[in-house]
Design an enzyme around this catalytic site. Structure first.
Site, mmCIF file in Angstrom:
data_model
loop_
_atom_site.group_PDB
_atom_site.id
_atom_site.type_symbol
_atom_site.label_atom_id
_atom_site.label_comp_id
_atom_site.label_asym_id
_atom_site.label_seq_id
_atom_site.Cartn_x
_atom_site.Cartn_y
_atom_site.Cartn_z
ATOM 1 N N CYS A 147 45.727 -48.053 26.892
ATOM 2 C CA CYS A 147 45.108 -49.366 27.049
ATOM 3 C C CYS A 147 43.917 -49.267 27.999
ATOM 4 O O CYS A 147 43.700 -48.252 28.638
ATOM 5 C CB CYS A 147 46.121 -50.395 27.544
ATOM 6 S SG CYS A 147 46.645 -50.179 29.233
ATOM 7 N N GLN A 175 72.230 -44.474 41.105
ATOM 8 C CA GLN A 175 71.039 -45.113 41.690
ATOM 9 C C GLN A 175 69.948 -44.063 41.904
ATOM 10 O O GLN A 175 68.842 -44.400 42.295
ATOM 11 C CB GLN A 175 71.393 -45.738 43.034
ATOM 12 C CG GLN A 175 72.394 -46.871 42.952
ATOM 13 C CD GLN A 175 72.885 -47.266 44.342
ATOM 14 O OE1 GLN A 175 72.201 -47.923 45.097
ATOM 15 N NE2 GLN A 175 74.100 -46.855 44.678
ATOM 16 N N ASN A 176 70.291 -42.804 41.669
ATOM 17 C CA ASN A 176 69.334 -41.740 41.978
ATOM 18 C C ASN A 176 68.276 -41.619 40.893
ATOM 19 O O ASN A 176 68.545 -41.790 39.707
ATOM 20 C CB ASN A 176 70.070 -40.405 42.148
ATOM 21 C CG ASN A 176 71.029 -40.453 43.323
ATOM 22 O OD1 ASN A 176 70.931 -41.351 44.154
ATOM 23 N ND2 ASN A 176 71.958 -39.523 43.392
ATOM 24 N N HIS A 202 68.036 -47.199 38.772
ATOM 25 C CA HIS A 202 66.763 -47.361 39.482
ATOM 26 C C HIS A 202 65.645 -46.531 38.864
ATOM 27 O O HIS A 202 64.669 -46.205 39.528
ATOM 28 C CB HIS A 202 66.948 -47.012 40.978
ATOM 29 C CG HIS A 202 67.842 -47.977 41.704
ATOM 30 N ND1 HIS A 202 68.385 -47.734 42.954
ATOM 31 C CD2 HIS A 202 68.304 -49.214 41.342
ATOM 32 C CE1 HIS A 202 69.130 -48.774 43.328
ATOM 33 N NE2 HIS A 202 69.107 -49.669 42.365
ATOM 34 N N GLY A 246 78.610 -41.192 47.740
ATOM 35 C CA GLY A 246 77.334 -41.027 48.432
ATOM 36 C C GLY A 246 76.379 -42.194 48.354
ATOM 37 O O GLY A 246 75.177 -41.981 48.229
ATOM 38 N N ASN A 264 82.644 -40.152 50.771
ATOM 39 C CA ASN A 264 81.481 -40.294 51.643
ATOM 40 C C ASN A 264 81.890 -39.748 53.009
ATOM 41 O O ASN A 264 82.941 -40.123 53.515
ATOM 42 C CB ASN A 264 81.090 -41.792 51.745
ATOM 43 C CG ASN A 264 79.709 -42.003 52.326
ATOM 44 O OD1 ASN A 264 79.329 -41.360 53.304
ATOM 45 N ND2 ASN A 264 78.964 -42.921 51.740
ATOM 46 N N PRO A 265 81.078 -38.901 53.628
ATOM 47 C CA PRO A 265 81.451 -38.392 54.957
ATOM 48 C C PRO A 265 81.421 -39.477 56.024
ATOM 49 O O PRO A 265 82.008 -39.319 57.090
ATOM 50 C CB PRO A 265 80.404 -37.317 55.262
ATOM 51 C CG PRO A 265 79.437 -37.304 54.148
ATOM 52 C CD PRO A 265 79.855 -38.293 53.103
ATOM 53 N N TYR A 268 54.890 -40.549 45.399
ATOM 54 C CA TYR A 268 55.842 -40.316 44.301
ATOM 55 C C TYR A 268 55.617 -38.954 43.644
ATOM 56 O O TYR A 268 56.577 -38.327 43.162
ATOM 57 C CB TYR A 268 55.801 -41.464 43.280
ATOM 58 C CG TYR A 268 56.662 -42.616 43.752
ATOM 59 C CD1 TYR A 268 58.039 -42.601 43.568
ATOM 60 C CD2 TYR A 268 56.112 -43.677 44.447
ATOM 61 C CE1 TYR A 268 58.839 -43.626 44.050
ATOM 62 C CE2 TYR A 268 56.902 -44.713 44.930
ATOM 63 C CZ TYR A 268 58.262 -44.678 44.726
ATOM 64 O OH TYR A 268 59.069 -45.677 45.219
ATOM 65 N N ARG A 292 57.568 -36.676 45.798
ATOM 66 C CA ARG A 292 59.014 -36.767 45.526
ATOM 67 C C ARG A 292 59.364 -36.127 44.175
ATOM 68 O O ARG A 292 60.387 -35.457 44.037
ATOM 69 C CB ARG A 292 59.474 -38.234 45.557
ATOM 70 C CG ARG A 292 59.489 -38.785 46.973
ATOM 71 C CD ARG A 292 60.077 -40.171 47.018
ATOM 72 N NE ARG A 292 61.447 -40.212 46.545
ATOM 73 C CZ ARG A 292 62.044 -41.308 46.090
ATOM 74 N NH1 ARG A 292 61.404 -42.454 46.045
ATOM 75 N NH2 ARG A 292 63.303 -41.260 45.671
HETATM 76 P P1 OAD Z 1 71.474 -44.375 51.293
HETATM 77 O O1 OAD Z 1 70.527 -43.443 51.943
HETATM 78 O O2 OAD Z 1 71.408 -45.812 51.652
HETATM 79 O O3 OAD Z 1 72.968 -43.887 51.560
HETATM 80 C C1 OAD Z 1 73.356 -42.572 51.386
HETATM 81 C C2 OAD Z 1 74.850 -42.454 51.598
HETATM 82 O O4 OAD Z 1 75.232 -41.120 51.308
HETATM 83 C C3 OAD Z 1 75.318 -42.753 53.025
HETATM 84 O O5 OAD Z 1 76.436 -43.624 52.968
HETATM 85 C C4 OAD Z 1 75.742 -41.378 53.550
HETATM 86 O O6 OAD Z 1 76.831 -41.443 54.467
HETATM 87 C C5 OAD Z 1 76.152 -40.677 52.273
HETATM 88 N N1 OAD Z 1 76.070 -39.214 52.291
HETATM 89 C C6 OAD Z 1 75.238 -38.424 53.010
HETATM 90 N N2 OAD Z 1 75.448 -37.130 52.727
HETATM 91 C C7 OAD Z 1 76.437 -37.091 51.791
HETATM 92 C C8 OAD Z 1 77.087 -36.053 51.085
HETATM 93 N N3 OAD Z 1 76.764 -34.764 51.272
HETATM 94 N N4 OAD Z 1 78.063 -36.379 50.198
HETATM 95 C C9 OAD Z 1 78.400 -37.676 50.002
HETATM 96 N N5 OAD Z 1 77.809 -38.698 50.649
HETATM 97 C C10 OAD Z 1 76.843 -38.420 51.523
HETATM 98 O O7 OAD Z 1 71.300 -44.137 49.713
HETATM 99 P P2 OAD Z 1 71.726 -45.104 48.518
HETATM 100 O O8 OAD Z 1 72.961 -45.852 48.833
HETATM 101 O O9 OAD Z 1 71.696 -44.290 47.291
HETATM 102 O O10 OAD Z 1 66.544 -47.693 45.892
HETATM 103 O O11 OAD Z 1 70.505 -46.098 48.500
HETATM 104 C C11 OAD Z 1 70.460 -47.085 47.512
HETATM 105 C C12 OAD Z 1 69.044 -47.386 47.144
HETATM 106 O O12 OAD Z 1 68.271 -47.682 48.315
HETATM 107 C C13 OAD Z 1 68.292 -46.215 46.527
HETATM 108 O O13 OAD Z 1 68.542 -46.053 45.150
HETATM 109 C C14 OAD Z 1 66.869 -46.602 46.775
HETATM 110 C C15 OAD Z 1 66.977 -47.054 48.195
HETATM 111 O O14 OAD Z 1 66.009 -47.944 48.642
HETATM 112 C C16 OAD Z 1 65.330 -47.793 45.382
HETATM 113 O O15 OAD Z 1 64.432 -47.016 45.663
HETATM 114 C C17 OAD Z 1 65.177 -48.937 44.452
#
Ligand code: OAD
Length: 251
Positions: free
Chosen positions: A157, A102-103, A120, A195, A221-222, A67, A70
């Site tokens: 603590c 979610q970011n 998140h 995204g 979303n692409p 982390y 990151r």
């Molecule tokens: P994902 O990695 O699951 O999905 C990313 C999405 O972004 C995919 O659908 C891609 O097609 C899309 N994508 C990629 N490049 C892009 C761009 N330039 N513009 C627009 N879209 C694009 O990520 P999340 O859906 O955010 O949770 O994942 C959800 C959660 O899963 C995260 O918050 C994290 C992870 O485990 C935790 O850590 C709790």
């Protein structure tokens, strides 16, 4: 590439807007997504070993180092044209816009967005794993994802260790942001989903809630996502290309 007619129609008259963002929103800033086949974090690292309370108990130095890597990776990148467009949309007269993300990065805030609900958590908000006190002192990041770093002892603590302020698999979402996000989608006329793969609940329920409350729901979303069949219109475009075009058309 011009803005599709369905997107123009959905955005033109919308006054109360929620932008729901996932990892793809920050991809063009250089932040890795989770499920991208080549470069996604979960194709290179194990979520079971790094992103669960059990992982933290089993090997806190491994989790803390990952982390901190990151945290550093996000500090070294900039908001992209998509983040900036969302912040500009919020500034348009008569628009009530909030971001639900979610970011765990802070790129929406650094682009100028004011109302941002982090479902998140946030990489930069550390807290004690025992007494829950926020830890606001300087934290140094590391350059390598596999560097092991012993967690800092909580200054408040006796037994606590400072942990990342993110939500791990198996943990509940922070109630404040979830309540704010649910109210925002219940009240909006338009939800713009950007995204996200739509694979993680309860965040993935928010577009459905918006739709069931009468809002138009569009996706940028692409690639096809789990949500594509459930939204009113899917625009196959990246965040940094599509969002500035929407906002330019509104101005
Ligand atoms: P994902 O990695 O699951 O999905 C990313 C999405 O972004 C995919 O659908 C891609 O097609 C899309 N994508 C990629 N490049 C892009 C761009 N330039 N513009 C627009 N879209 C694009 O990520 P999340 O859906 O955010 O949770 O994942 C959800 C959660 O899963 C995260 O918050 C994290 C992870 O485990 C935790 O850590 C709790």
């Amino acid at each position: 590439m011009s803005v599709p007619r369905d997107v123009v129609d959905a955005t033109r008259d919308a006054e109360t807007v929620v932008v729901l963002t996932g990892a793809g929103m920050s991809a063009e800033s250089g932040v890795a997504t989770f499920r991208d086949a080549d470069n996604g974090l979960w194709s290179r690292f194990s979520p079971e070993e790094l992103a669960t309370p059990q992982a933290w108990d089993a090997d806190p130095a491994l989790v803390w180092g990952w982390y901190l890597w990151r945290f550093g990776s996000v500090r070294n990148v900039q908001p992209n044209a998509g983040h900036i467009a969302v912040a500009e949309w919020e500034m348009i007269d008569g628009i009530d816009l909030s971001v639900v993300t979610q970011n765990v990065d802070d790129l929406h805030e650094r682009a100028g967005s004011v109302i941002v609900h982090h479902l998140h958590g946030a990489l930069s908000e550390f807290r004690c794993d025992t007494c829950e006190s926020p830890y606001r002192r300087e934290v140094e990041w590391v350059d390598e994802p596999t560097e092991r770093v012993n967690p800092i002892k909580c200054p408040q603590c006796v037994d606590g260790r400072v942990r990342p302020g993110v939500v791990w698999f198996g943990e509940v979402l922070p109630p404040g942001p979830w309540t704010a996000a649910s109210s925002a989608v219940e009240e909006c006329d338009l939800a713009v989903v950007v995204g996200t793969s739509g694979m993680v609940t309860p965040a993935a329920y928010l577009p459905d809630i918006a739709k069931s409350c009468g809002a138009a729901v569009i996706e940028l979303n692409p690639e096809d996502s789990e949500l594509s069949d459930r939204v009113d219109y899917s625009w196959r475009v990246s965040a940094a290309k599509g969002l500035p075009q929407i906002v330019a058309a509104l101005k």
